[in-house]
Design a protein around this motif. Structure first.
Motif, short mmCIF file in Angstrom:
data_model
loop_
_atom_site.label_atom_id
_atom_site.label_comp_id
_atom_site.label_asym_id
_atom_site.label_seq_id
_atom_site.Cartn_x
_atom_site.Cartn_y
_atom_site.Cartn_z
N LEU A 184 -38.74 124.36 46.30
CA LEU A 184 -38.28 123.41 45.27
C LEU A 184 -38.99 123.63 43.94
CD1 LEU A 184 -38.13 120.25 47.60
CD2 LEU A 184 -36.29 121.87 47.07
N ILE A 224 -46.61 130.25 38.13
CA ILE A 224 -46.06 131.43 38.83
C ILE A 224 -46.03 132.64 37.92
CG2 ILE A 224 -44.02 132.43 39.91
CD1 ILE A 224 -43.02 129.87 40.69
N ALA A 277 -46.48 118.99 50.21
CA ALA A 277 -45.53 118.67 51.29
C ALA A 277 -45.49 119.75 52.37
CB ALA A 277 -44.12 118.48 50.70
N GLY A 287 -46.45 126.50 43.03
CA GLY A 287 -45.91 125.18 42.69
C GLY A 287 -46.03 124.25 43.89
N SER A 302 -37.26 124.57 38.36
CA SER A 302 -37.92 124.02 37.17
C SER A 302 -38.71 125.01 36.34
CB SER A 302 -38.79 122.80 37.54
OG SER A 302 -39.50 123.02 38.69
C1 LIG Z 1 -40.19 119.56 42.80
S1 LIG Z 1 -41.87 119.97 42.85
C2 LIG Z 1 -42.00 120.82 44.42
C3 LIG Z 1 -43.37 120.70 45.01
C4 LIG Z 1 -43.56 121.36 46.39
N1 LIG Z 1 -43.44 122.80 46.31
C5 LIG Z 1 -42.59 120.82 47.41
O1 LIG Z 1 -41.95 121.60 48.12
O2 LIG Z 1 -42.52 119.58 47.53
C6 LIG Z 1 -41.95 121.31 41.69
C7 LIG Z 1 -43.35 121.82 41.46
O3 LIG Z 1 -43.29 123.04 40.73
C8 LIG Z 1 -44.34 123.03 39.79
N2 LIG Z 1 -44.01 123.96 38.71
C9 LIG Z 1 -43.18 123.78 37.67
N3 LIG Z 1 -43.18 124.87 36.88
C10 LIG Z 1 -44.03 125.75 37.46
C11 LIG Z 1 -44.48 127.06 37.12
N4 LIG Z 1 -44.04 127.67 36.03
N5 LIG Z 1 -45.36 127.66 37.94
C12 LIG Z 1 -45.81 127.05 39.06
N6 LIG Z 1 -45.43 125.81 39.41
C13 LIG Z 1 -44.56 125.17 38.63
C14 LIG Z 1 -44.43 121.58 39.35
O4 LIG Z 1 -45.68 121.30 38.75
C15 LIG Z 1 -44.23 120.87 40.67
O5 LIG Z 1 -45.43 120.67 41.34
#
Ligand SMILES: C[S@@+](CC[C@H](N)C(=O)[O-])C[C@H]1O[C@@H](n2cnc3c(N)ncnc32)[C@H](O)[C@@H]1O
Length: 198
Positions: free
Chosen positions: A100, A83, A41, A36, A104
């Protein structure tokens, strides 16, 4: 989300997140998977000699990630993978970085089982997550906001007990709790640290 994410997080990044990311990632070695990875960042904080796979299922986030100058410069590889279904053999990575993200995903236990699978037995999961408040009043308030927040913020949950979920998934957790300063108040309670396979 992808369009506003960096702007939305800017104050918190400056106030605390960038420093936390730098601390958490400073000692990583070998081959690392960042799940994710969002808009990237974490990129600026990886030591120069690690190789990093950046897994990001959202096409808009991934589009931003792929054009970051650090990524174009090559030791980073961007892939489209959630993931829950990581296209890697068991025990492939020295470390997994998850920042982070567990707020979600649909099923954090399933996500952690998959992370555990791709981690070497002596590998480490580096995490940074916002979580449910300890204070009962604030926790109740997070619960009231959550249904609305999930809809506008990419399924982001506010009341997850991610430290407990990590332990239940078979990790030994070294965790620090701190307020994410300058973030919107309902995401401020946060934990970060390192989890190892028990
Ligand atoms: C709040 S952002 C955080 C991004 C980054 N990791 C950071 O620290 O800024 C959440 C991220 O998780 C990803 N995400 C959501 N569900 C996911 C999943 N099932 N598997 C992988 N990534 C996922 C979203 O697409 C998004 O890019």
């Amino acid at each position: 989300m992808a369009a506003i994410y960096d702007w939305f997080m800017r104050d918190a990044e400056q106030a605390c997140l960038a420093g936390w990311r730098a601390e958490l990632l400073a000692d990583l070695r070998g081959e690392v998977l960042d799940v994710g990875a969002g808009t990237g960042a974490n990129l600026a904080h990886y030591p120069a000699d690690v190789r990093v796979v950046l897994a990001e299922p959202d096409p808009h986030m991934r589009g931003k990630l792929a054009t970051r100058p650090e990524v174009v410069a090559s030791r980073f590889t961007v892939i489209d993978a959630p993931i829950e279904r990581l296209p890697f053999a068991d025990a492939r990575f020295d470390a997994v970085v998850c920042t982070l993200v567990l707020c979600s995903v649909e099923d954090p236990a399933r996500a952690l089982a998959e992370i555990r699978r791709v981690l070497r037995p002596d590998g480490q999961l580096v995490f940074l997550e916002h979580v449910a408040a300890h204070d009962h009043g604030r926790r109740a308030w997070q619960g009231r906001i959550e249904p609305f927040w999930r809809r506008i913020a990419g399924n982001c949950h506010l009341t997850r007990e991610t430290g407990e979920t990590l332990r239940a998934a078979g990790f030994v957790v070294d965790e620090r709790r701190e307020s994410m300063r300058k973030a919107v108040p309902w995401v401020r309670p946060s934990i970060r640290g390192v989890a190892r396979r028990a």
